[in-house]
Motif scaffolding. Structure first.
Motif, PDB file in Angstrom:
ATOM      1  N   ALA A 182     -13.056  -8.670 -11.206  1.00 15.52           N
ATOM      2  CA  ALA A 182     -11.610  -8.801 -11.392  1.00 15.52           C
ATOM      3  C   ALA A 182     -10.900  -7.478 -11.176  1.00 15.52           C
ATOM      4  O   ALA A 182      -9.705  -7.448 -10.833  1.00 15.52           O
ATOM      5  N   ASP A 183     -11.615  -6.359 -11.354  1.00 15.20           N
ATOM      6  CA  ASP A 183     -10.996  -5.046 -11.153  1.00 15.20           C
ATOM      7  C   ASP A 183     -10.515  -4.861  -9.720  1.00 15.20           C
ATOM      8  O   ASP A 183      -9.500  -4.194  -9.480  1.00 15.20           O
ATOM      9  N   LEU A 184     -11.233  -5.426  -8.764  1.00  5.73           N
ATOM     10  CA  LEU A 184     -10.802  -5.317  -7.372  1.00  5.73           C
ATOM     11  C   LEU A 184      -9.481  -6.039  -7.149  1.00  5.73           C
ATOM     12  O   LEU A 184      -8.592  -5.524  -6.446  1.00  5.73           O
ATOM     13  N   ARG A 185      -9.349  -7.204  -7.738  1.00  5.58           N
ATOM     14  CA  ARG A 185      -8.089  -7.938  -7.612  1.00  5.58           C
ATOM     15  C   ARG A 185      -6.949  -7.178  -8.288  1.00  5.58           C
ATOM     16  O   ARG A 185      -5.853  -7.044  -7.728  1.00  5.58           O
ATOM     17  N   GLU A 186      -7.207  -6.696  -9.494  1.00  6.57           N
ATOM     18  CA  GLU A 186      -6.165  -6.004 -10.245  1.00  6.57           C
ATOM     19  C   GLU A 186      -5.735  -4.721  -9.540  1.00  6.57           C
ATOM     20  O   GLU A 186      -4.541  -4.369  -9.539  1.00  6.57           O
ATOM     21  N   ALA A 187      -6.678  -4.012  -8.953  1.00  5.16           N
ATOM     22  CA  ALA A 187      -6.324  -2.798  -8.212  1.00  5.16           C
ATOM     23  C   ALA A 187      -5.437  -3.132  -7.012  1.00  5.16           C
ATOM     24  O   ALA A 187      -4.481  -2.399  -6.706  1.00  5.16           O
ATOM     25  N   SER A 188      -5.739  -4.234  -6.350  1.00  5.00           N
ATOM     26  CA  SER A 188      -4.919  -4.649  -5.216  1.00  5.00           C
ATOM     27  C   SER A 188      -3.519  -5.065  -5.667  1.00  5.00           C
ATOM     28  O   SER A 188      -2.510  -4.698  -5.044  1.00  5.00           O
ATOM     29  N   TYR A 189      -3.441  -5.825  -6.762  1.00  6.00           N
ATOM     30  CA  TYR A 189      -2.133  -6.223  -7.282  1.00  6.00           C
ATOM     31  C   TYR A 189      -1.320  -5.009  -7.715  1.00  6.00           C
ATOM     32  O   TYR A 189      -0.088  -4.966  -7.560  1.00  6.00           O
ATOM     33  N   ALA A 190      -1.982  -4.001  -8.292  1.00  5.37           N
ATOM     34  CA  ALA A 190      -1.282  -2.802  -8.754  1.00  5.37           C
ATOM     35  C   ALA A 190      -0.651  -2.036  -7.596  1.00  5.37           C
ATOM     36  O   ALA A 190       0.351  -1.329  -7.787  1.00  5.37           O
ATOM     37  N   LEU A 191      -1.216  -2.176  -6.403  1.00  5.92           N
ATOM     38  CA  LEU A 191      -0.652  -1.519  -5.222  1.00  5.92           C
ATOM     39  C   LEU A 191       0.448  -2.351  -4.567  1.00  5.92           C
ATOM     40  O   LEU A 191       0.973  -1.959  -3.518  1.00  5.92           O
ATOM     41  N   GLY A 192       0.754  -3.497  -5.174  1.00  4.38           N
ATOM     42  CA  GLY A 192       1.815  -4.345  -4.641  1.00  4.38           C
ATOM     43  C   GLY A 192       1.381  -5.290  -3.545  1.00  4.38           C
ATOM     44  O   GLY A 192       2.227  -5.846  -2.833  1.00  4.38           O
ATOM     45  N   VAL A 193       0.086  -5.503  -3.387  1.00  2.27           N
ATOM     46  CA  VAL A 193      -0.417  -6.404  -2.357  1.00  2.27           C
ATOM     47  C   VAL A 193      -0.254  -7.853  -2.839  1.00  2.27           C
ATOM     48  O   VAL A 193      -0.621  -8.159  -3.974  1.00  2.27           O
ATOM     49  N   PRO A 194       0.292  -8.741  -2.016  1.00  4.92           N
ATOM     50  CA  PRO A 194       0.438 -10.139  -2.435  1.00  4.92           C
ATOM     51  C   PRO A 194      -0.922 -10.789  -2.698  1.00  4.92           C
ATOM     52  O   PRO A 194      -1.964 -10.334  -2.214  1.00  4.92           O
ATOM     53  N   LYS A 195      -0.877 -11.888  -3.431  1.00  3.65           N
ATOM     54  CA  LYS A 195      -2.130 -12.540  -3.813  1.00  3.65           C
ATOM     55  C   LYS A 195      -2.880 -13.087  -2.610  1.00  3.65           C
ATOM     56  O   LYS A 195      -4.099 -12.961  -2.515  1.00  3.65           O
ATOM     57  N   TRP A 196      -2.146 -13.718  -1.689  1.00  5.00           N
ATOM     58  CA  TRP A 196      -2.822 -14.297  -0.525  1.00  5.00           C
ATOM     59  C   TRP A 196      -3.493 -13.218   0.316  1.00  5.00           C
ATOM     60  O   TRP A 196      -4.580 -13.422   0.854  1.00  5.00           O
ATOM     61  N   ARG A 197      -2.848 -12.057   0.407  1.00  9.76           N
ATOM     62  CA  ARG A 197      -3.447 -10.983   1.186  1.00  9.76           C
ATOM     63  C   ARG A 197      -4.629 -10.360   0.450  1.00  9.76           C
ATOM     64  O   ARG A 197      -5.607  -9.916   1.079  1.00  9.76           O
ATOM     65  N   THR A 198      -4.554 -10.317  -0.871  1.00 10.10           N
ATOM     66  CA  THR A 198      -5.693  -9.845  -1.661  1.00 10.10           C
ATOM     67  C   THR A 198      -6.906 -10.731  -1.448  1.00 10.10           C
ATOM     68  O   THR A 198      -8.037 -10.247  -1.314  1.00 10.10           O
ATOM     69  N   ILE A 199      -6.661 -12.044  -1.404  1.00  5.15           N
ATOM     70  CA  ILE A 199      -7.770 -12.973  -1.172  1.00  5.15           C
ATOM     71  C   ILE A 199      -8.370 -12.766   0.210  1.00  5.15           C
ATOM     72  O   ILE A 199      -9.595 -12.730   0.384  1.00  5.15           O
ATOM     73  N   MET A 200      -7.498 -12.588   1.211  1.00  6.54           N
ATOM     74  CA  MET A 200      -7.976 -12.462   2.584  1.00  6.54           C
ATOM     75  C   MET A 200      -8.673 -11.129   2.844  1.00  6.54           C
ATOM     76  O   MET A 200      -9.677 -11.083   3.568  1.00  6.54           O
TER      77      MET A 200
END
Length: 301
Positions: A182-200
């Motif tokens: 989950a840390d990878l997702r949270e780090a991506s969200y913290a940088l302002g990356v949208p969820k769909w792009r985080t998944i991709m």
């Protein structure tokens, strides 16, 4: 009892406990080796039986000729038409089931949040996991061929195989996505990356190797299915490169047909057909492993 007396007695007790643990460890280790042997011996015996009997007709003629014009007791002939049919049917089934299974798993892990819809999807995936292969073939036969009036074809067989592949793809992909930290997702969200792009860009590449393994498990399961192919593709001795028109042979059907004929030449062709099917599945697994290795995040791709 004094401390000196207790210290004098402690090594003997510790030695006694260590010996008991060592015996238990050896005993459990022996059970593990025995279970491994019980699992490997049948597999090795089957492979040895198929290879030793299948090499008799494993030649260029078998790989490049069909059974057209070959009588029931005639020598010669091959399984080229069945090889083409199996490859096309499995690829079509994968083209149907992999995108659907992948998107379903992404919804369950990333968007479901334990809601009513996600619980319903999980329930039906579990039900589909236990569906016998003949039921999938009967469904396509009743709906696609009898109700809609469509002809027997490789496409009908691919649809039946995709029903069997979907639950395996969904479950394996779901488990791989849940293993992504989950840390990878949270780090991506913290940088302002949208969820769909985080998944991709984060989740799917991290779980890519496991997803490919799950897909190949699904392919290995359906590649040898006979019942759904028998009900939806039918028999033919001719080469049919078009899976959307007319009956198309498959290697499981070819093995079934040749093994039912009461002569040695047909039995030899059946063994070689089984060997060819195993080699095709191994080749597909090898290609998938190479792709997974090439696209692994550690490679910096």
């Amino acid at each position: 009892m004094t401390l000196q007396q207790e210290a004098a007695r402690r090594p003997r007790g510790v030695q006694h406990i260590s010996t008991g643990r060592r015996v238990k460890d050896r005993f459990v280790q022996g059970l593990v080796y025995l279970a491994f042997a019980m699992a490997v011996v049948p597999l090795v015996s089957v492979l040895w039986l198929v290879i030793s009997n299948g090499l008799a007709r494993f030649d260029l003629e078998f790989m490049t000729h069909s059974m057209r014009g070959i009588g029931a007791r005639d020598a010669g002939g091959g399984a080229y038409h069945a090889i083409i049919g199996t490859v096309e049917q499995v690829l079509l089934a994968s083209a149907i089931s992999v995108p659907i299974g992948l998107l379903t798993a992404i919804y369950l892990v990333e968007y479901g949040n334990g809601g009513r819809l996600s619980r319903a999807i999980s329930f039906f995936v579990d039900v589909m996991t236990g569906v016998p292969s003949v039921v999938a073939g009967l469904f396509i036969l009743a709906f696609w061929i009898l109700f809609l009036g469509m002809p027997y074809s490789g496409w009908a067989g691919a649809m039946a195989l995709s029903i069997l592949m979907m639950p395996t793809v969904v479950r394996s992909t779901e488990e791989m996505l849940r293993l992504v930290p989950a840390d990878l997702r949270e780090a991506s969200y913290a940088l302002g990356v949208p969820k769909w792009r985080t998944i991709m860009k984060i989740v799917l590449p991290t779980a890519f190797t496991g997803i490919v393994t799950g897909v190949m498990l699904a392919v290995a399961r359906v590649a040898g299915e006979t019942a759904p192919i028998l009900l939806t593709v039918f028999f033919t001795d001719s080469i049919n490169n078009d899976p959307f028109s007319g009956p198309q042979m498959g290697l499981p059907l070819y093995v079934f047909d040749q093994a039912a004929r009461p002569n040695d030449t047909a039995i030899d062709r059946a063994w070689t057909g089984a060997l060819t099917l195993i080699l095709i599945v191994m080749l597909l697994n090898l290609v998938a492993r190479l792709i997974a290795w090439w696209r692994a995040p550690a490679k910096g791709r």
